[in-house]
Design a protein around this motif. Structure first.
Motif, PDB file in Angstrom:
ATOM      1  N   PHE A   1       0.835  -1.196   0.000  1.00 22.75           N
ATOM      2  CA  PHE A   1       0.000   0.000   0.000  1.00 22.75           C
ATOM      3  C   PHE A   1       0.875   1.252   0.000  1.00 22.75           C
ATOM      4  O   PHE A   1       0.653   2.181  -0.778  1.00 22.75           O
ATOM      5  CB  PHE A   1      -0.927  -0.022   1.216  1.00 22.75           C
ATOM      6  N   ARG A   2       1.888   1.289   0.852  1.00 30.79           N
ATOM      7  CA  ARG A   2       2.781   2.449   0.923  1.00 30.79           C
ATOM      8  C   ARG A   2       3.558   2.629  -0.383  1.00 30.79           C
ATOM      9  O   ARG A   2       3.734   3.745  -0.852  1.00 30.79           O
ATOM     10  CB  ARG A   2       3.733   2.329   2.107  1.00 30.79           C
ATOM     11  N   ARG A   3       3.995   1.521  -0.975  1.00 34.57           N
ATOM     12  CA  ARG A   3       4.715   1.577  -2.244  1.00 34.57           C
ATOM     13  C   ARG A   3       3.816   2.158  -3.339  1.00 34.57           C
ATOM     14  O   ARG A   3       4.236   2.999  -4.121  1.00 34.57           O
ATOM     15  CB  ARG A   3       5.206   0.167  -2.612  1.00 34.57           C
ATOM     16  N   GLU A   4       2.562   1.730  -3.358  1.00 33.03           N
ATOM     17  CA  GLU A   4       1.604   2.237  -4.350  1.00 33.03           C
ATOM     18  C   GLU A   4       1.340   3.724  -4.131  1.00 33.03           C
ATOM     19  O   GLU A   4       1.259   4.491  -5.095  1.00 33.03           O
ATOM     20  CB  GLU A   4       0.294   1.448  -4.286  1.00 33.03           C
ATOM     21  N   LEU A   5       1.216   4.144  -2.886  1.00 29.82           N
ATOM     22  CA  LEU A   5       1.034   5.579  -2.598  1.00 29.82           C
ATOM     23  C   LEU A   5       2.210   6.392  -3.093  1.00 29.82           C
ATOM     24  O   LEU A   5       2.038   7.460  -3.712  1.00 29.82           O
ATOM     25  CB  LEU A   5       0.831   5.804  -1.097  1.00 29.82           C
ATOM     26  N   ARG A   6       3.423   5.927  -2.831  1.00 27.87           N
ATOM     27  CA  ARG A   6       4.623   6.639  -3.305  1.00 27.87           C
ATOM     28  C   ARG A   6       4.647   6.713  -4.822  1.00 27.87           C
ATOM     29  O   ARG A   6       4.984   7.727  -5.400  1.00 27.87           O
ATOM     30  CB  ARG A   6       5.892   5.954  -2.783  1.00 27.87           C
ATOM     31  N   ARG A   7       4.257   5.611  -5.477  1.00 28.74           N
ATOM     32  CA  ARG A   7       4.236   5.587  -6.941  1.00 28.74           C
ATOM     33  C   ARG A   7       3.245   6.614  -7.470  1.00 28.74           C
ATOM     34  O   ARG A   7       3.561   7.369  -8.395  1.00 28.74           O
ATOM     35  CB  ARG A   7       3.858   4.191  -7.443  1.00 28.74           C
ATOM     36  N   ARG A   8       2.067   6.682  -6.863  1.00 29.97           N
ATOM     37  CA  ARG A   8       1.045   7.641  -7.317  1.00 29.97           C
ATOM     38  C   ARG A   8       1.462   9.076  -7.061  1.00 29.97           C
ATOM     39  O   ARG A   8       1.170   9.958  -7.861  1.00 29.97           O
ATOM     40  CB  ARG A   8      -0.286   7.354  -6.614  1.00 29.97           C
ATOM     41  N   GLU A   9       2.112   9.333  -5.931  1.00 29.44           N
ATOM     42  CA  GLU A   9       2.564  10.688  -5.612  1.00 29.44           C
ATOM     43  C   GLU A   9       3.649  11.149  -6.553  1.00 29.44           C
ATOM     44  O   GLU A   9       3.745  12.323  -6.878  1.00 29.44           O
ATOM     45  CB  GLU A   9       3.041  10.762  -4.170  1.00 29.44           C
ATOM     46  N   GLY A  10       4.471  10.189  -7.011  1.00 24.34           N
ATOM     47  CA  GLY A  10       5.567  10.529  -7.928  1.00 24.34           C
ATOM     48  C   GLY A  10       5.114  10.660  -9.370  1.00 24.34           C
ATOM     49  O   GLY A  10       5.808  11.208 -10.213  1.00 24.34           O
ATOM     50  N   ALA A  11       3.895  10.209  -9.668  1.00 27.76           N
ATOM     51  CA  ALA A  11       3.409  10.233 -11.058  1.00 27.76           C
ATOM     52  C   ALA A  11       2.905  11.594 -11.470  1.00 27.76           C
ATOM     53  O   ALA A  11       2.687  12.504 -10.793  1.00 27.76           O
ATOM     54  CB  ALA A  11       2.285   9.227 -11.216  1.00 27.76           C
TER      55      ALA A  11
END
Length: 102
Positions: free
Chosen positions: A92-102
């Motif tokens: 979940f945290r990895r996905e959040l970081r990915r979305r924030e960086g997109a």
């Protein structure tokens, strides 16, 4: 008509229920009566076609004199249907970081 199991989890739960019922040498009808569930529902569970609720698992465990966790022991997210993708906290945290960086 026999259908494919809903998932490896459903198939495994069904196999455990059927095995315990056979070990107890009781009929499907008798187990359904003891567990207070419809015999057709029990048949679907044993075939891996049903998706029993927590309440039904507790009813079956009580009727078979086992702990409810007996039915799910060893199951993981990989045993779920393909369309379900549960996230661990790290995922979940990895996905959040990915979305924030997109």
């Amino acid at each position: 008509m026999m259908r494919d199991p809903k998932s490896r989890a459903s198939q495994r739960v069904g196999e455990v229920v059927r095995s315990l019922r056979n070990d107890a040498t009781i009929s499907r009808t008798k187990l359904a009566e003891r567990a207070d569930i419809d015999v057709r529902h029990l048949a679907r569970i044993e075939a891996g076609e049903g998706n029993p609720t927590l309440f039904v698992l507790i009813q079956l465990a009580t009727a078979l004199d086992v702990k409810p966790e007996t039915f799910v022991k060893g199951l993981t997210a990989t045993d779920l249907p393909e369309n379900l993708k549960p996230y661990s906290e790290a995922d979940f945290r990895r996905e959040l970081r990915r979305r924030e960086g997109a």
